[in-house]
Design a protein around this motif. Structure first.
Motif, PDB file in Angstrom:
ATOM      1  N   PRO A 122       0.703  -7.903 -65.012  1.00 17.17           N
ATOM      2  CA  PRO A 122       1.077  -8.889 -66.046  1.00 17.17           C
ATOM      3  C   PRO A 122       2.319  -8.477 -66.831  1.00 17.17           C
ATOM      4  O   PRO A 122       3.227  -9.297 -67.049  1.00 17.17           O
ATOM      5  CB  PRO A 122      -0.171  -8.939 -66.942  1.00 17.17           C
ATOM      6  CG  PRO A 122      -1.287  -8.617 -66.025  1.00 17.17           C
ATOM      7  CD  PRO A 122      -0.727  -7.557 -65.109  1.00 17.17           C
ATOM      8  N   TYR A 181       6.045  -8.763 -73.202  1.00 18.81           N
ATOM      9  CA  TYR A 181       4.605  -8.732 -72.959  1.00 18.81           C
ATOM     10  C   TYR A 181       3.905  -8.162 -74.185  1.00 18.81           C
ATOM     11  O   TYR A 181       4.250  -7.077 -74.665  1.00 18.81           O
ATOM     12  CB  TYR A 181       4.264  -7.885 -71.741  1.00 18.81           C
ATOM     13  CG  TYR A 181       2.783  -7.828 -71.448  1.00 18.81           C
ATOM     14  CD1 TYR A 181       2.128  -8.934 -70.919  1.00 18.81           C
ATOM     15  CD2 TYR A 181       2.030  -6.692 -71.730  1.00 18.81           C
ATOM     16  CE1 TYR A 181       0.768  -8.906 -70.659  1.00 18.81           C
ATOM     17  CE2 TYR A 181       0.671  -6.644 -71.473  1.00 18.81           C
ATOM     18  CZ  TYR A 181       0.045  -7.765 -70.943  1.00 18.81           C
ATOM     19  OH  TYR A 181      -1.314  -7.737 -70.692  1.00 18.81           O
ATOM     20  N   PRO A 197       0.312  -7.044 -75.367  1.00 19.90           N
ATOM     21  CA  PRO A 197      -1.095  -6.789 -75.054  1.00 19.90           C
ATOM     22  C   PRO A 197      -1.983  -7.108 -76.248  1.00 19.90           C
ATOM     23  O   PRO A 197      -1.521  -7.164 -77.396  1.00 19.90           O
ATOM     24  CB  PRO A 197      -1.118  -5.291 -74.738  1.00 19.90           C
ATOM     25  CG  PRO A 197       0.035  -4.735 -75.500  1.00 19.90           C
ATOM     26  CD  PRO A 197       1.092  -5.800 -75.486  1.00 19.90           C
ATOM     27  N   SER A 224       1.600 -14.037 -72.357  1.00 21.42           N
ATOM     28  CA  SER A 224       0.938 -12.770 -72.040  1.00 21.42           C
ATOM     29  C   SER A 224      -0.541 -12.977 -71.734  1.00 21.42           C
ATOM     30  O   SER A 224      -1.079 -12.406 -70.766  1.00 21.42           O
ATOM     31  CB  SER A 224       1.099 -11.788 -73.204  1.00 21.42           C
ATOM     32  OG  SER A 224       2.452 -11.467 -73.425  1.00 21.42           O
ATOM     33  N   THR A 242      -2.289 -12.581 -68.077  1.00 22.77           N
ATOM     34  CA  THR A 242      -3.253 -11.490 -67.958  1.00 22.77           C
ATOM     35  C   THR A 242      -4.558 -11.959 -67.332  1.00 22.77           C
ATOM     36  O   THR A 242      -5.068 -11.344 -66.376  1.00 22.77           O
ATOM     37  CB  THR A 242      -3.528 -10.852 -69.333  1.00 22.77           C
ATOM     38  OG1 THR A 242      -2.312 -10.279 -69.832  1.00 22.77           O
ATOM     39  CG2 THR A 242      -4.583  -9.753 -69.221  1.00 22.77           C
ATOM     40  N   LEU A 262      -8.423  -4.266 -66.022  1.00 20.87           N
ATOM     41  CA  LEU A 262      -8.026  -5.672 -65.984  1.00 20.87           C
ATOM     42  C   LEU A 262      -9.179  -6.582 -66.379  1.00 20.87           C
ATOM     43  O   LEU A 262      -8.971  -7.640 -66.972  1.00 20.87           O
ATOM     44  CB  LEU A 262      -7.515  -6.022 -64.586  1.00 20.87           C
ATOM     45  CG  LEU A 262      -6.715  -7.322 -64.450  1.00 20.87           C
ATOM     46  CD1 LEU A 262      -5.586  -7.400 -65.472  1.00 20.87           C
ATOM     47  CD2 LEU A 262      -6.161  -7.453 -63.042  1.00 20.87           C
ATOM     48  N   ARG A 307      -9.046  -6.413 -70.184  1.00 18.68           N
ATOM     49  CA  ARG A 307      -7.874  -7.106 -70.707  1.00 18.68           C
ATOM     50  C   ARG A 307      -7.957  -8.614 -70.495  1.00 18.68           C
ATOM     51  O   ARG A 307      -7.514  -9.400 -71.337  1.00 18.68           O
ATOM     52  CB  ARG A 307      -6.609  -6.558 -70.044  1.00 18.68           C
ATOM     53  CG  ARG A 307      -6.315  -5.107 -70.399  1.00 18.68           C
ATOM     54  CD  ARG A 307      -5.117  -4.577 -69.645  1.00 18.68           C
ATOM     55  NE  ARG A 307      -4.989  -3.131 -69.777  1.00 18.68           N
ATOM     56  CZ  ARG A 307      -4.056  -2.408 -69.188  1.00 18.68           C
ATOM     57  NH1 ARG A 307      -3.149  -3.005 -68.410  1.00 18.68           N
ATOM     58  NH2 ARG A 307      -4.004  -1.102 -69.348  1.00 18.68           N
TER      59      ARG A 307
END
Length: 239
Positions: free
Chosen positions: A142, A154, A156, A179, A183, A201, A204
């Motif tokens: 991502p 990006y 997070p 983002s 993701t 992942l 996230r």
């Protein structure tokens, strides 16, 4: 029904697979050891689908293909047909078994994994990237896609505090939206393509869905809640 066939010659070693049921079938074919090409064909009736599938099988057998009853359908890469798009028969069996809601193949609804422009572009990019690199790092993808390919920032998920998200969104709402969509699309994309999901992942992806709901000023919708539940209940594996 899934069936696989191989054809060995002095200069070539090819495979041809077919998955047929209901009113459609997919075929996957190419050089042995490659991902190959996927195609989808639809029919008016289940009977016609079965007839045409069996006709194709007989044609392949006449050309020297022999059935491989030990063909490993699980440890393979699955990629959608460019002409058709999202489809269960061009998705990994673990994906179709676990993610049973129709919206997982929706190409319009912005909430769904691949329904937004960002989600659709992410899946297309993942499929292209994994052809070049079968060991693609999905966890880091991502950030790579957004910063390297899209030239954006990006962001997070570091907090799910509504006030903190609201403050950050006042400056970087578009970057946050991109983002989050990329993701969780990558998380679902990893499963759809490989049948695996990395632990990082998974985490996230869930956080991205939750932050996007807060970013839009809403409680989790029915679709978002189901996506979270399905991601959390999917058995995680290697990246």
């Amino acid at each position: 029904m899934k069936r696989a066939f191989i054809c060995k010659g002095e200069k070539s070693h090819k495979f041809w697979c077919i998955d047929y049921s209901d009113c459609d079938f997919s075929v996957n074919y190419g050089k042995s050891g490659s991902i190959g090409k996927f195609e989808i064909k639809e029919f008016e009736t289940e009977e016609e689908c079965m007839k045409q599938a069996e006709k194709l099988i007989r044609s392949k057998e006449k050309k020297g293909y022999v059935e491989d009853t030990g063909f490993d359908f699980m440890n393979r890469i699955y990629i959608d047909s460019e002409e058709y798009g999202l489809h269960p028969k061009t998705s990994h069996p673990r994906f179709t078994e676990h993610f049973t809601e129709e919206f997982y193949y929706d190409c319009i609804d912005e909430e769904t994994p691949f329904g937004s422009d960002e989600g659709s572009d992410t899946l297309d990019s993942l499929e292209e990237a994994i052809r070049k690199n079968p060991n693609l790092n999905f966890t880091d993808y991502p950030q790579y896609l957004i910063e390297h390919d899209w030239g954006m920032e990006y962001i997070p998920v570091e907090t799910l505090d509504p006030e903190s998200i609201k403050e950050l969104a006042s400056k970087k709402e578009m970057d946050m939206t991109q983002s989050d969509m990329v993701t969780y699309a990558t998380a679902f994309g990893q499963i759809k393509i490989t049948g695996h999901l990395s632990p990082e992942l998974q985490e996230r992806g869930v956080k991205a869905i939750k932050r996007l709901a807060l970013l839009w000023g809403n409680d989790l919708t029915e679709i978002q809640s189901r996506m979270i539940d399905d991601l959390l209940s999917f058995p995680i594996g290697k990246d």
